[in-house]
Scaffold this motif. Structure first.
Motif: not given
Length: 487
Positions: A27-35, A51-58, A95-99
């Motif tokens: 949700t927007y609340a969960e995205l705001a918290a994680a991001a 690391w741009a996989t087709p995932t929530l993590e990207t 640095l690199i962001l990845a799942a």
């Protein structure tokens, strides 16, 4: 400048769905918290690779970088070691962001790795009020046709202005639910397909892998918009005759949008006939984001990319840089654009940056087009590979390809020019036949084009192939076509 995403600021939108990849959603609340939590971790990091996989993590990683005011460098997970090595040496991320669990290739293992936690609890988001609109948001590497890829630096203003211009053209609102299966290392899938819905406060459902069944399922479950590339819409057109459920689902869509390459008129017509819905096209590129589109409230003219978006200036010029004398739907010129949607530079390439712009500040797209009197733009090909000068005429490969695709014996086609002592260049058609066992007669194909277009546009050579070389976005790579004799 977290105002890129007003819906992340809390309020009534918090419980609304923001992102869904397969059976994983935020949700927007969960995205705001994680991001927000991740933004606090990476604030002040310089540039960060994703690391741009087709995932929530990207998606979370990219939103976090934007919240932190840190430029993001999306990496194609299918890139080879040498290309990755070039991109990392050129962009120098910290640095690199990845799942978590993603196995990264050796080319990136020297970077500090930060695993993206999509379930992270809320944390104070760093203040980015002092981040300029002209500050870099992304460095996106172009698929270089000559030399190694160049990093196009996209400022935050370009992201905001393009997405707002598309909202105007497409009547895009928080009520829209977008479905797509595009990769997230290009501007189409990432900026339009993920950040576009988030800027509006709407939601996006990513299929992971394209399939007509997935598109139908999501449209039947409330999705309102589909983004795709011509390869995807071609598969839809092929499937429609045997799948009335797909036709009914597509008929429910508010907007079907195709981009990244021209959608053949034949596929436009097949989809419209089966569904009652017209696919609309838009035109953009990494360096400019979006330049034109058919409007949701405009005429969906097949074979065109519509009119310039709000804020975008567009002109056609001759080879000497002079304006094309008239917009008559026939006179071919190179597209040049100017506006707040443009990139600021090619990273570390002042020479290439200078060469890309005219003295009066217009970007040279390298795309050739004609323009109708009412402003509609029809692209006929790339200056380098699709403009054929034959017998004193300037001919766009795209219109010949569209004509050949109307022939029942042609499944796919690419048209190029080759040196010819008499004509200057001769037109060559590379054809994937509908039935490999009985390919169409080359003379019949040439006559087919001559009847539909003009005799001087007929292919002089036809070569049959099992398939056409394509890149990750489904674009035909004409430079990779084999050399050889033909009919």
């Amino acid at each position: 400048m977290s105002s890129l995403f007003p819906a992340l600021s809390g309020g009534a939108a918090e419980r609304r769905p923001a992102l869904r990849f397969g059976d994983r959603a935020l949700t927007y609340a969960e995205l705001a918290a994680a991001a927000g939590s991740l933004a606090a971790r990476i604030s002040g990091s310089g540039r960060v690779a994703v690391w741009a996989t087709p995932t929530l993590e990207t998606a979370v990683g990219v939103v976090a970088a934007l919240l932190a005011g840190v430029p993001a460098v999306p990496l194609n997970p299918r890139s080879g070691e040498s290309e990755l090595g070039h991109i990392l040496a050129d962009s120098a991320p910290s640095l690199i962001l990845a799942a978590a669990g993603d196995e990264l290739p050796s080319a990136v293992r020297g970077l500090e790795r930060v695993d993206v936690d999509v379930n992270a609890p809320a944390a104070p988001t760093p203040a980015t009020g002092n981040v300029s609109d002209d500050a870099p948001a992304f460095i996106v590497y172009t698929s270089g046709t000559t030399g190694p890829p160049k990093g196009a630096v996209l400022p935050r203003r370009a992201i905001a202005t393009t997405l707002d211009a598309l909202a105007d053209a497409w009547q895009w609102t928080a009520d829209d639910v977008l479905v797509h299966a595009l990769p997230l290392f290009h501007v189409h899938g990432l900026i339009l397909g993920i950040l576009g819905p988030l800027r509006r406060g709407g939601s996006v459902r990513h299929l992971g892998r394209f399939g007509t069944d997935g598109v139908a399922r999501e449209l039947n479950d409330g999705a309102t918009m589909v983004f795709g590339v011509p390869t995807m819409y071609h598969r839809i057109a092929e499937a429609l005759p045997d799948d009335p459920g797909l036709a009914k689902a597509l008929g429910r869509a508010r907007l079907l949008v195709s981009g990244s390459a021209a959608l053949p008129v034949h596929d436009h017509e097949r989809i419209a006939a089966a569904t009652g819905r017209r696919v609309i096209e838009r035109y953009g590129m990494t360096e400019t984001l979006m330049n034109t589109s058919v409007r949701a409230d405009g005429e969906p003219r097949a074979g065109t990319v519509g009119v310039p978006l709000p804020g975008v200036q567009l002109r056609l010029v001759e080879e000497d840089g002079s304006p094309v004398p008239s917009y008559d739907g026939e006179s071919v010129g190179e597209i040049q654009v100017r506006g707040p949607n443009l990139f600021t530079e090619y990273l570390n390439r002042p020479d290439a940056t200078a060469a890309a712009f005219t003295e009066d500040g217009w970007f040279r797209t390298g795309d050739m087009a004609v323009r109708d009197a009412d402003g509609y733009v029809r692209i006929v090909g790339r200056k380098a590979t699709d403009l054929i000068k034959s017998g004193g005429y300037k001919i766009g490969a795209g219109e010949i390809e569209n004509a050949l695709l109307e022939h029942p014996g042609v499944r796919e086609v690419a048209v190029t020019g080759e040196p010819d002592d008499d004509l200057g260049e001769r037109i060559v058609a590379w054809v994937v036949p509908a039935d490999p066992g009985t390919p169409p007669d080359p003379d019949e194909l040439a006559d087919h084009v001559a009847r539909r277009l003009a005799p001087h546009k007929r292919p002089r050579t036809v070569r049959f192939l099992d398939s056409l070389p394509r890149n990750d976005m489904g674009k035909i790579m004409k430079r990779a076509l084999p050399q050889g004799s033909g009919h």
